[in-house]
Design a protein around this motif. Structure first.
Motif, PDB file in Angstrom:
ATOM      1  N   LYS A  58       0.887  -1.333  -0.099  1.00 28.51           N
ATOM      2  CA  LYS A  58       0.074   0.016   0.158  1.00 28.51           C
ATOM      3  C   LYS A  58       0.927   1.168   0.080  1.00 28.51           C
ATOM      4  CE  LYS A  58      -3.833   2.445   0.978  1.00 28.51           C
ATOM      5  NZ  LYS A  58      -3.632   3.882   1.153  1.00 28.51           N
ATOM      6  N   CYS A  59       0.597   2.169  -0.882  1.00 30.54           N
ATOM      7  CA  CYS A  59       1.208   3.497  -0.845  1.00 30.54           C
ATOM      8  C   CYS A  59       0.044   4.632  -0.626  1.00 30.54           C
ATOM      9  CB  CYS A  59       1.910   3.604  -2.298  1.00 30.54           C
ATOM     10  SG  CYS A  59       3.418   2.894  -2.315  1.00 30.54           S
ATOM     11  N   THR A  60       0.502   5.534  -0.124  1.00 26.04           N
ATOM     12  CA  THR A  60      -0.287   6.828  -0.120  1.00 26.04           C
ATOM     13  C   THR A  60       0.483   7.954  -0.736  1.00 26.04           C
ATOM     14  OG1 THR A  60      -1.523   6.090   1.832  1.00 26.04           O
ATOM     15  CG2 THR A  60      -1.715   8.361   1.504  1.00 26.04           C
ATOM     16  N   VAL A  61       0.071   8.632  -1.552  1.00 31.56           N
ATOM     17  CA  VAL A  61       0.688   9.750  -2.206  1.00 31.56           C
ATOM     18  C   VAL A  61       0.020  11.187  -1.861  1.00 31.56           C
ATOM     19  CG1 VAL A  61       1.423  10.597  -4.379  1.00 31.56           C
ATOM     20  CG2 VAL A  61       1.343   8.293  -4.274  1.00 31.56           C
ATOM     21  N   LEU A  62       0.698  12.004  -1.414  1.00 32.34           N
ATOM     22  CA  LEU A  62       0.169  13.466  -0.979  1.00 32.34           C
ATOM     23  C   LEU A  62       0.894  14.229  -2.031  1.00 32.34           C
ATOM     24  CD1 LEU A  62       0.760  13.289   2.865  1.00 32.34           C
ATOM     25  CD2 LEU A  62      -1.168  12.605   1.544  1.00 32.34           C
ATOM     26  N   MET A  63      -0.092  15.021  -2.642  1.00 30.71           N
ATOM     27  CA  MET A  63       0.215  16.132  -3.529  1.00 30.71           C
ATOM     28  C   MET A  63      -0.133  17.325  -3.296  1.00 30.71           C
ATOM     29  SD  MET A  63       0.161  13.864  -7.227  1.00 30.71           S
ATOM     30  CE  MET A  63       1.051  15.148  -7.958  1.00 30.71           C
ATOM     31  N   THR A  64       0.632  18.605  -3.641  1.00 30.71           N
ATOM     32  CA  THR A  64       0.300  19.923  -3.517  1.00 30.71           C
ATOM     33  C   THR A  64      -0.881  20.302  -4.704  1.00 30.71           C
ATOM     34  OG1 THR A  64       2.341  20.742  -4.144  1.00 30.71           O
ATOM     35  CG2 THR A  64       2.016  20.502  -1.926  1.00 30.71           C
ATOM     36  N   ASP A  65      -0.712  19.626  -5.786  1.00 30.04           N
ATOM     37  CA  ASP A  65      -1.445  20.047  -6.840  1.00 30.04           C
ATOM     38  C   ASP A  65      -1.667  18.588  -7.563  1.00 30.04           C
ATOM     39  OD1 ASP A  65      -2.736  21.111  -8.983  1.00 30.04           O
ATOM     40  OD2 ASP A  65      -1.108  22.241  -9.928  1.00 30.04           O
ATOM     41  N   LEU A  66      -2.844  18.081  -7.649  1.00 34.10           N
ATOM     42  CA  LEU A  66      -3.394  16.967  -8.268  1.00 34.10           C
ATOM     43  C   LEU A  66      -3.401  17.026  -9.624  1.00 34.10           C
ATOM     44  CD1 LEU A  66      -5.954  15.288  -5.925  1.00 34.10           C
ATOM     45  CD2 LEU A  66      -3.776  14.508  -6.618  1.00 34.10           C
ATOM     46  N   LYS A  67      -3.326  18.423 -10.349  1.00 32.00           N
ATOM     47  CA  LYS A  67      -3.310  18.749 -11.613  1.00 32.00           C
ATOM     48  C   LYS A  67      -1.838  18.025 -12.167  1.00 32.00           C
ATOM     49  CE  LYS A  67      -6.127  22.725 -11.868  1.00 32.00           C
ATOM     50  NZ  LYS A  67      -6.099  24.363 -11.525  1.00 32.00           N
ATOM     51  N   GLN A  68      -1.089  17.540 -11.561  1.00 30.38           N
ATOM     52  CA  GLN A  68       0.296  17.323 -11.715  1.00 30.38           C
ATOM     53  C   GLN A  68       0.476  15.564 -11.630  1.00 30.38           C
ATOM     54  OE1 GLN A  68       3.002  19.642  -9.527  1.00 30.38           O
ATOM     55  NE2 GLN A  68       3.507  20.803 -11.421  1.00 30.38           N
ATOM     56  N   PHE A  69      -0.828  15.106 -11.410  1.00 27.42           N
ATOM     57  CA  PHE A  69      -1.058  13.556 -11.208  1.00 27.42           C
ATOM     58  C   PHE A  69      -0.318  12.807 -12.252  1.00 27.42           C
ATOM     59  CE2 PHE A  69      -3.210   9.518 -11.197  1.00 27.42           C
ATOM     60  CZ  PHE A  69      -2.912   9.038  -9.875  1.00 27.42           C
ATOM     61  N   LYS A  70      -0.635  13.161 -13.421  1.00 23.35           N
ATOM     62  CA  LYS A  70      -0.017  12.484 -14.528  1.00 23.35           C
ATOM     63  C   LYS A  70       1.355  12.462 -14.347  1.00 23.35           C
ATOM     64  CE  LYS A  70       0.013  11.830 -19.651  1.00 23.35           C
ATOM     65  NZ  LYS A  70       1.364  11.215 -19.603  1.00 23.35           N
ATOM     66  N   GLN A  71       2.099  13.607 -14.329  1.00 18.26           N
ATOM     67  CA  GLN A  71       3.366  13.348 -14.145  1.00 18.26           C
ATOM     68  C   GLN A  71       4.215  12.627 -13.007  1.00 18.26           C
ATOM     69  OE1 GLN A  71       1.227  16.201 -14.480  1.00 18.26           O
ATOM     70  NE2 GLN A  71       2.371  17.803 -15.932  1.00 18.26           N
ATOM     71  N   MET A  72       3.355  12.734 -11.961  1.00 15.56           N
ATOM     72  CA  MET A  72       3.936  11.753 -10.717  1.00 15.56           C
ATOM     73  C   MET A  72       3.589  10.376 -11.421  1.00 15.56           C
ATOM     74  SD  MET A  72       2.602   9.625  -8.411  1.00 15.56           S
ATOM     75  CE  MET A  72       0.862  10.048  -8.181  1.00 15.56           C
ATOM     76  N   ASN A  73       2.451   9.987 -11.815  1.00 14.45           N
ATOM     77  CA  ASN A  73       2.090   8.765 -12.071  1.00 14.45           C
ATOM     78  C   ASN A  73       3.086   8.149 -13.293  1.00 14.45           C
ATOM     79  OD1 ASN A  73       0.214   6.771 -11.260  1.00 14.45           O
ATOM     80  ND2 ASN A  73      -0.507   6.651 -13.333  1.00 14.45           N
ATOM     81  N   ASP A  74       3.608   9.028 -14.296  1.00 15.12           N
ATOM     82  CA  ASP A  74       4.426   8.683 -15.174  1.00 15.12           C
ATOM     83  C   ASP A  74       5.646   8.081 -14.540  1.00 15.12           C
ATOM     84  OD1 ASP A  74       2.760   9.294 -17.226  1.00 15.12           O
ATOM     85  OD2 ASP A  74       3.564  11.131 -17.875  1.00 15.12           O
ATOM     86  N   ILE A  75       6.162   8.490 -13.452  1.00 16.30           N
ATOM     87  CA  ILE A  75       7.262   8.196 -12.704  1.00 16.30           C
ATOM     88  C   ILE A  75       7.023   7.019 -11.836  1.00 16.30           C
ATOM     89  CG2 ILE A  75       9.177   8.943 -11.272  1.00 16.30           C
ATOM     90  CD1 ILE A  75       9.467   9.995 -13.853  1.00 16.30           C
TER      91      ILE A  75
END
Length: 141
Positions: free
Chosen positions: A81-98
């Motif tokens: 299980k992972c939990t990802v915290l982001m300050t801007d979910l508009k960048q979710f794709k960029q995070m997910n690509d990595i």
């Protein structure tokens, strides 16, 4: 409590991953379950947040998690299980690509949330739960 309920605890600390930025451990192993604290894209050699935004921060955060697991003989395949915290979910794709380059099969469960602010003005923080030891996959009937 009964003495029969004894659990083994190991505080996990490695110089190969960024240190805690507060009064907490990098990870705690209870019996065979490891709870990895939220880790950001902090370079363990410089103790500074990597530059370049969400993608380099995600890569460094996952490298830190990998180093924590490897310090006790584990690997990313132990994560359930992972939990990802982001300050801007508009960048979710960029995070997910990595992120997807680290988990190619047997993907762990995951949640992602947008938060107002993260320490050190990070864009992303990732925490994980891992089960140590051999994991055997099976098909549900």
């Amino acid at each position: 409590m009964s003495d029969e309920l004894t659990n083994r605890r190991l505080i996990v600390e490695t110089p190969n991953a960024a240190g805690a930025v507060g009064p907490y451990s990098q990870a705690v192993l209870i019996n065979n379950v490891m709870y990895i604290s939220g880790t950001m894209g902090i370079n363990p050699k410089t103790n500074e947040l990597v530059k370049g935004g969400v993608q380099p921060e995600t890569k460094q955060a996952l490298d830190n998690i990998k180093a924590i697991l490897e310090s006790v003989g584990g690997s990313l395949s132990n994560i359930v299980k992972c939990t990802v915290l982001m300050t801007d979910l508009k960048q979710f794709k960029q995070m997910n690509d990595i992120y997807q380059t680290y988990f190619k099969s047997e993907h762990p469960a995951r949640a992602a949330y947008q938060v107002v602010k993260l320490p050190k003005d990070s864009n992303v923080e990732i925490e994980a739960i891992a089960v140590m030891g051999k994991i055997e996959d099976y098909e549900a009937v």
